[in-house]
Design a protein around this motif. Structure first.
Motif, PDB file in Angstrom:
ATOM      1  N   GLU A  21      11.663  22.910  17.123  1.00 42.84           N
ATOM      2  CA  GLU A  21      12.942  22.959  16.414  1.00 42.84           C
ATOM      3  C   GLU A  21      12.912  24.030  15.328  1.00 42.84           C
ATOM      4  OE1 GLU A  21      16.088  20.100  14.040  1.00 42.84           O
ATOM      5  OE2 GLU A  21      14.261  19.220  14.856  1.00 42.84           O
ATOM      6  N   ILE A  22      11.822  24.148  14.609  1.00 44.64           N
ATOM      7  CA  ILE A  22      11.692  25.175  13.568  1.00 44.64           C
ATOM      8  C   ILE A  22      11.755  26.568  14.188  1.00 44.64           C
ATOM      9  CG2 ILE A  22      10.075  26.192  11.902  1.00 44.64           C
ATOM     10  CD1 ILE A  22       9.240  23.258  11.253  1.00 44.64           C
ATOM     11  N   ALA A  23      11.067  26.764  15.301  1.00 45.24           N
ATOM     12  CA  ALA A  23      11.103  28.062  15.984  1.00 45.24           C
ATOM     13  C   ALA A  23      12.523  28.386  16.426  1.00 45.24           C
ATOM     14  CB  ALA A  23      10.150  28.064  17.177  1.00 45.24           C
ATOM     15  N   HIS A  24      13.229  27.383  16.951  1.00 37.62           N
ATOM     16  CA  HIS A  24      14.620  27.576  17.380  1.00 37.62           C
ATOM     17  C   HIS A  24      15.505  27.957  16.190  1.00 37.62           C
ATOM     18  CE1 HIS A  24      18.356  26.976  19.556  1.00 37.62           C
ATOM     19  NE2 HIS A  24      18.756  26.190  18.572  1.00 37.62           N
ATOM     20  N   LEU A  25      15.318  27.299  15.065  1.00 37.66           N
ATOM     21  CA  LEU A  25      16.120  27.597  13.877  1.00 37.66           C
ATOM     22  C   LEU A  25      15.823  29.001  13.344  1.00 37.66           C
ATOM     23  CD1 LEU A  25      15.959  24.138  12.078  1.00 37.66           C
ATOM     24  CD2 LEU A  25      17.942  25.163  13.209  1.00 37.66           C
ATOM     25  N   HIS A  26      14.565  29.421  13.382  1.00 36.19           N
ATOM     26  CA  HIS A  26      14.219  30.781  12.964  1.00 36.19           C
ATOM     27  C   HIS A  26      14.909  31.805  13.859  1.00 36.19           C
ATOM     28  CE1 HIS A  26      11.324  30.322   9.726  1.00 36.19           C
ATOM     29  NE2 HIS A  26      10.802  29.289  10.369  1.00 36.19           N
ATOM     30  N   GLU A  27      14.915  31.563  15.158  1.00 37.53           N
ATOM     31  CA  GLU A  27      15.577  32.478  16.095  1.00 37.53           C
ATOM     32  C   GLU A  27      17.085  32.511  15.833  1.00 37.53           C
ATOM     33  OE1 GLU A  27      16.378  35.272  18.837  1.00 37.53           O
ATOM     34  OE2 GLU A  27      14.412  34.692  18.099  1.00 37.53           O
ATOM     35  N   ALA A  28      17.671  31.366  15.536  1.00 40.50           N
ATOM     36  CA  ALA A  28      19.103  31.304  15.245  1.00 40.50           C
ATOM     37  C   ALA A  28      19.438  32.121  13.998  1.00 40.50           C
ATOM     38  CB  ALA A  28      19.549  29.852  15.069  1.00 40.50           C
ATOM     39  N   ILE A  35      23.891  39.632  14.292  1.00 41.42           N
ATOM     40  CA  ILE A  35      25.326  39.620  14.603  1.00 41.42           C
ATOM     41  C   ILE A  35      26.124  40.098  13.399  1.00 41.42           C
ATOM     42  CG2 ILE A  35      27.297  38.109  15.078  1.00 41.42           C
ATOM     43  CD1 ILE A  35      25.349  36.510  16.952  1.00 41.42           C
ATOM     44  N   GLY A  36      25.783  39.625  12.215  1.00 37.42           N
ATOM     45  CA  GLY A  36      26.487  40.057  11.010  1.00 37.42           C
ATOM     46  C   GLY A  36      26.343  41.549  10.777  1.00 37.42           C
ATOM     47  N   MET A  37      25.112  42.053  10.943  1.00 40.75           N
ATOM     48  CA  MET A  37      24.902  43.497  10.764  1.00 40.75           C
ATOM     49  C   MET A  37      25.665  44.292  11.811  1.00 40.75           C
ATOM     50  SD  MET A  37      20.991  44.088   9.476  1.00 40.75           S
ATOM     51  CE  MET A  37      20.167  43.267  10.820  1.00 40.75           C
ATOM     52  N   ALA A  38      25.654  43.827  13.054  1.00 46.11           N
ATOM     53  CA  ALA A  38      26.343  44.555  14.125  1.00 46.11           C
ATOM     54  C   ALA A  38      27.851  44.563  13.900  1.00 46.11           C
ATOM     55  CB  ALA A  38      26.003  43.943  15.480  1.00 46.11           C
ATOM     56  N   THR A  66      26.505  39.902  28.905  1.00 42.13           N
ATOM     57  CA  THR A  66      25.372  39.975  27.985  1.00 42.13           C
ATOM     58  C   THR A  66      25.679  39.071  26.803  1.00 42.13           C
ATOM     59  OG1 THR A  66      25.121  42.305  28.592  1.00 42.13           O
ATOM     60  CG2 THR A  66      23.965  41.575  26.618  1.00 42.13           C
ATOM     61  N   LYS A  67      24.717  38.301  26.364  1.00 40.14           N
ATOM     62  CA  LYS A  67      24.944  37.413  25.222  1.00 40.14           C
ATOM     63  C   LYS A  67      25.286  38.238  23.981  1.00 40.14           C
ATOM     64  CE  LYS A  67      21.954  33.756  26.845  1.00 40.14           C
ATOM     65  NZ  LYS A  67      22.676  32.513  26.779  1.00 40.14           N
ATOM     66  N   VAL A  68      26.151  37.694  23.125  1.00 41.28           N
ATOM     67  CA  VAL A  68      26.566  38.382  21.907  1.00 41.28           C
ATOM     68  C   VAL A  68      25.343  38.733  21.070  1.00 41.28           C
ATOM     69  CG1 VAL A  68      27.831  38.143  19.729  1.00 41.28           C
ATOM     70  CG2 VAL A  68      28.862  37.356  21.839  1.00 41.28           C
ATOM     71  N   ARG A  69      24.379  37.826  20.985  1.00 43.29           N
ATOM     72  CA  ARG A  69      23.197  38.114  20.168  1.00 43.29           C
ATOM     73  C   ARG A  69      22.408  39.291  20.720  1.00 43.29           C
ATOM     74  NH1 ARG A  69      21.224  32.752  22.199  1.00 43.29           N
ATOM     75  NH2 ARG A  69      19.765  33.260  23.868  1.00 43.29           N
TER      76      ARG A  69
END
Length: 115
Positions: A21-28, A35-38, A66-69
């Protein structure tokens, strides 16, 4: 957190679930940052509002399957000059979906080649 509860028997399974779960949250968090920078890059590059930039990225994502991320990560990597051959291939897959002035293929130099 997701409310994962720890069993009282002391098994290692919950620790593994929490690490996942922590790894998933870091990736998110990384994805949201990209996304914000793009969105900012697209807005500045094409002279549009952030809402129009977001809609452009959504359209590119949908039209190129293609995924937005992934779209965001490639745009940021290309802008930073850290894009590799795989990123360049992904960019080539959706560059036609961007506004007509296109997207620069190298790192930003401070000069905008768009008219």
């Amino acid at each position: 957190m997701s409310g994962t509860s720890l069993p009282s028997d002391g098994s290692a399974e919950p620790a593994t679930a929490l690490r996942d779960e922590i790894a998933h949250l870091h990736e998110a968090v990384r994805s949201q940052r990209d996304i914000g920078m793009a969105v900012g890059l697209v807005s500045a590059r094409f002279g549009c509002s952030t809402e129009q930039a977001w809609r452009t990225m959504l359209r590119v994502s949908q039209d190129s399957n293609t995924k937005v991320r992934a779209v965001a990560r490639v745009l940021v990597a290309t802008h930073d000059g850290t894009a590799d051959a795989a990123d360049t291939a992904v960019l080539d897959a959706f560059v036609d979906q961007l506004p007509t002035s296109g997207w620069p293929t190298g790192p930003w130099t401070g000069k905008d080649p768009a008219p």
